[in-house]
Scaffold this active site. Structure first.
Site, PDB file in Angstrom:
ATOM      1  N   CYS A   1     -12.739 -26.952  11.361  1.00 58.06           N
ATOM      2  CA  CYS A   1     -11.480 -26.361  10.902  1.00 58.06           C
ATOM      3  C   CYS A   1     -10.332 -27.348  11.080  1.00 58.06           C
ATOM      4  CB  CYS A   1     -11.208 -25.076  11.694  1.00 58.06           C
ATOM      5  SG  CYS A   1      -9.648 -24.273  11.271  1.00 58.06           S
TER       6      CYS A   1
ATOM      7  N   ASP B   1       0.857  -1.174   0.000  1.00 62.74           N
ATOM      8  CA  ASP B   1       0.000   0.000   0.000  1.00 62.74           C
ATOM      9  C   ASP B   1       0.897   1.230   0.000  1.00 62.74           C
ATOM     10  OD1 ASP B   1      -2.255   1.502  -0.027  1.00 62.74           O
ATOM     11  OD2 ASP B   1      -2.919   0.992   1.991  1.00 62.74           O
ATOM     12  N   SER B   2       0.372   2.326  -0.519  1.00 57.26           N
ATOM     13  CA  SER B   2       1.202   3.495  -0.816  1.00 57.26           C
ATOM     14  C   SER B   2       1.296   4.501   0.322  1.00 57.26           C
ATOM     15  CB  SER B   2       0.626   4.219  -2.031  1.00 57.26           C
ATOM     16  OG  SER B   2      -0.688   4.667  -1.726  1.00 57.26           O
ATOM     17  N   GLY B   3       0.366   4.441   1.257  1.00 60.22           N
ATOM     18  CA  GLY B   3       0.269   5.482   2.278  1.00 60.22           C
ATOM     19  C   GLY B   3      -0.967   6.338   2.109  1.00 60.22           C
ATOM     20  N   GLY B   4      -1.772   6.048   1.089  1.00 60.30           N
ATOM     21  CA  GLY B   4      -2.992   6.815   0.876  1.00 60.30           C
ATOM     22  C   GLY B   4      -3.955   6.716   2.040  1.00 60.30           C
TER      23      GLY B   4
ATOM     24  N   GLY C   1     -11.092   3.794  -0.087  1.00 59.13           N
ATOM     25  CA  GLY C   1     -11.953   4.749   0.583  1.00 59.13           C
ATOM     26  C   GLY C   1     -13.286   4.214   1.052  1.00 59.13           C
TER      27      GLY C   1
ATOM     28  N   ASP D   1      -2.817   7.736  -3.380  1.00 59.64           N
ATOM     29  CA  ASP D   1      -4.173   8.262  -3.557  1.00 59.64           C
ATOM     30  C   ASP D   1      -4.546   9.064  -2.325  1.00 59.64           C
ATOM     31  OD1 ASP D   1      -4.132   5.841  -2.048  1.00 59.64           O
ATOM     32  OD2 ASP D   1      -6.300   5.707  -2.200  1.00 59.64           O
TER      33      ASP D   1
ATOM     34  N   CYS E   1      -6.814 -25.753  15.846  1.00 61.81           N
ATOM     35  CA  CYS E   1      -8.021 -26.554  16.072  1.00 61.81           C
ATOM     36  C   CYS E   1      -7.713 -28.049  16.167  1.00 61.81           C
ATOM     37  CB  CYS E   1      -9.043 -26.280  14.976  1.00 61.81           C
ATOM     38  SG  CYS E   1      -9.809 -24.642  15.109  1.00 61.81           S
TER      39      CYS E   1
ATOM     40  N   ASP F   1      -7.830  -7.281   1.430  1.00 58.46           N
ATOM     41  CA  ASP F   1      -6.948  -7.281   2.595  1.00 58.46           C
ATOM     42  C   ASP F   1      -7.715  -6.686   3.756  1.00 58.46           C
ATOM     43  OD1 ASP F   1      -5.641  -4.396   3.535  1.00 58.46           O
ATOM     44  OD2 ASP F   1      -6.502  -4.358   1.532  1.00 58.46           O
TER      45      ASP F   1
ATOM     46  N   CYS G   1      -6.989 -26.343  10.944  1.00 55.68           N
ATOM     47  CA  CYS G   1      -5.741 -25.636  11.240  1.00 55.68           C
ATOM     48  C   CYS G   1      -5.032 -26.290  12.428  1.00 55.68           C
ATOM     49  CB  CYS G   1      -6.003 -24.153  11.514  1.00 55.68           C
ATOM     50  SG  CYS G   1      -6.665 -23.790  13.165  1.00 55.68           S
TER      51      CYS G   1
ATOM     52  N   GLN H   1     -11.143   6.509  -6.121  1.00 60.65           N
ATOM     53  CA  GLN H   1     -11.682   7.144  -4.928  1.00 60.65           C
ATOM     54  C   GLN H   1     -13.020   7.810  -5.292  1.00 60.65           C
ATOM     55  OE1 GLN H   1     -10.886   6.989  -1.787  1.00 60.65           O
ATOM     56  NE2 GLN H   1      -8.875   6.022  -1.857  1.00 60.65           N
TER      57      GLN H   1
ATOM     58  N   HIS I   1      -5.248 -19.553  13.574  1.00 63.09           N
ATOM     59  CA  HIS I   1      -6.597 -20.036  13.267  1.00 63.09           C
ATOM     60  C   HIS I   1      -7.347 -19.052  12.379  1.00 63.09           C
ATOM     61  CE1 HIS I   1     -10.709 -21.396  13.504  1.00 63.09           C
ATOM     62  NE2 HIS I   1     -11.021 -20.161  13.878  1.00 63.09           N
TER      63      HIS I   1
END
Length: 365
Positions: free
Chosen positions: A296, A85-88, A208, A139, A301, A258, A298, A181, A327
């Site tokens: 699950c 990510d750019s920092g927007g 946004g 952005d 679990c 994300d 994992c 945006q 988990h």
């Protein structure tokens, strides 16, 4: 639309460090680490791509140092794809520490108060130095309470910065994604989607959203915006969301996601399960011998009881947060694999309806 009438898509995103099967969730490694687990464990839970943050890495330890030490992949011991990510988003979240102009952003470091001025061109160069696979343009993200005039100005600035970002040469194999945006205004978002896609980026993100607005607004804006993006390019919805939300966004035609929810919630004792969310700190789990989620597979679990995890969550050794993180990330990534399989089999509409009903049965804790 797919065979079963939704807009869910299956694809393969080719990067310099491997192929990403989409739709896919990206664990968040803001500082060059997914908090609480190792790169080997990320592989174990099925992570294919992770997200770091160029702004935070520029502050500490500095992108020049990371470049000198062989790039971010080598520095953090992760050999799969990385998106930065750019920092927007920090323009929004660190509003008290920055000043935005058409030229760029003046940040006052939240670490030591040092000043750092970043132009859109600088931000691309920082990410080139990191050696990452997918670079996000700078952005301007505004909050849900922004006026229309503020949203217009931020959208115009974001478009201008996107054009300027394209003037910086990236390394062979690196992909530069544009960002849409437009605040809470549907017409602005649709207009900017057209303007950004006219610049012909290899992929597009929608930013946004999930900045404080009502969830119904998030859903409506996400659906309208994705429909204005080209079907042949990856579509990334930034910073979302709960498991049930991801299913709905996949149905709209998004490919990448994300969010800090699975890792942050894990550290606070909130676990995601097949039947809703579970607060492992509650006293009712003190003698419960069953796993967090019987469905699950994992490591957490397969190995530990709710009783043991509650003990860890209430005494706070590091292991509690680590096992909960393992988990939650496994749960999110298994959900993505199940989503992919449903799309491949042409059953996404039926599968998603059943899965959403299961996930929203209510708090299972």
């Amino acid at each position: 639309a797919t065979a079963d009438g939704t807009d869910a898509r299956r694809a393969r995103l080719h990067t310099a460090h491997g192929v990403v099967n989409t739709p896919m969730f990206m664990p968040v490694a803001t500082q060059g680490t997914v908090k609480g687990i190792t790169p080997a464990q990320l592989n174990e839970v099925g992570a294919q791509i992770i997200l770091s943050n160029a702004y935070h890495l520029a502050l500490r330890p500095g992108t020049e140092l990371i470049r000198e030490l062989g790039g971010l992949h080598r520095f953090m011991g992760w050999d799969g794809p990385i998106l930065t990510d750019s920092g927007g988003y920090q323009i929004h979240s660190l509003a008290a520490l920055r000043k935005v102009t058409d030229i760029g952003v003046d940040f006052r470091s939240h670490v030591d108060g040092a000043l750092m001025f970043l132009t859109p061109e600088d931000v691309v160069r920082l990410q080139v130095d990191l050696g990452v696979d997918i670079i996000m343009v700078l952005d301007e993200c505004v909050g849900d309470d922004a006026t229309r005039a503020d949203a217009e100005r931020a959208a115009r600035r974001t478009l201008d910065w996107a054009r300027r970002s394209q003037q910086v040469e990236v390394a062979p194999g690196q992909l530069l994604f544009g960002i849409v945006q437009g605040g809470m205004h549907q017409d602005l978002r649709i207009r900017q989607a057209g303007e950004i896609t006219a610049l012909d980026f290899p992929g597009y993100a929608v930013g946004g959203l999930s900045v404080g607005e009502d969830r119904a607004i998030t859903m409506a804006l996400a659906a309208k915006t994705v429909a204005a993006l080209p079907a042949e390019r990856p579509r990334y919805l930034m910073g979302v969301g709960f498991p049930e939300d991801l299913i709905r966004f996949v149905g709209m035609g998004y490919d990448l996601f994300d969010c800090v929810l699975p890792t942050r919630n894990a550290r606070n004792g909130m676990l995601f399960t097949s039947h809703g969310r579970l607060n492992i700190r509650l006293a009712r789990h003190a003698r419960d011998e069953q796993p967090v989620d019987p469905e699950c597979r994992c490591y957490t679990c397969r190995t530990f009881s709710r009783a043991y995890l509650r003990h860890l969550a209430t005494t706070n050794p590091m292991l509690g947060a680590q096992l909960a993180t393992l988990h939650n990330l496994h749960f999110y990534l298994q959900l993505m694999r199940d989503t992919q399989a449903a799309i491949e089999h042409g059953t996404f509409a039926a599968w998603s309806a059943a899965r959403l009903a299961q996930l929203t049965e209510g708090e299972c804790a």
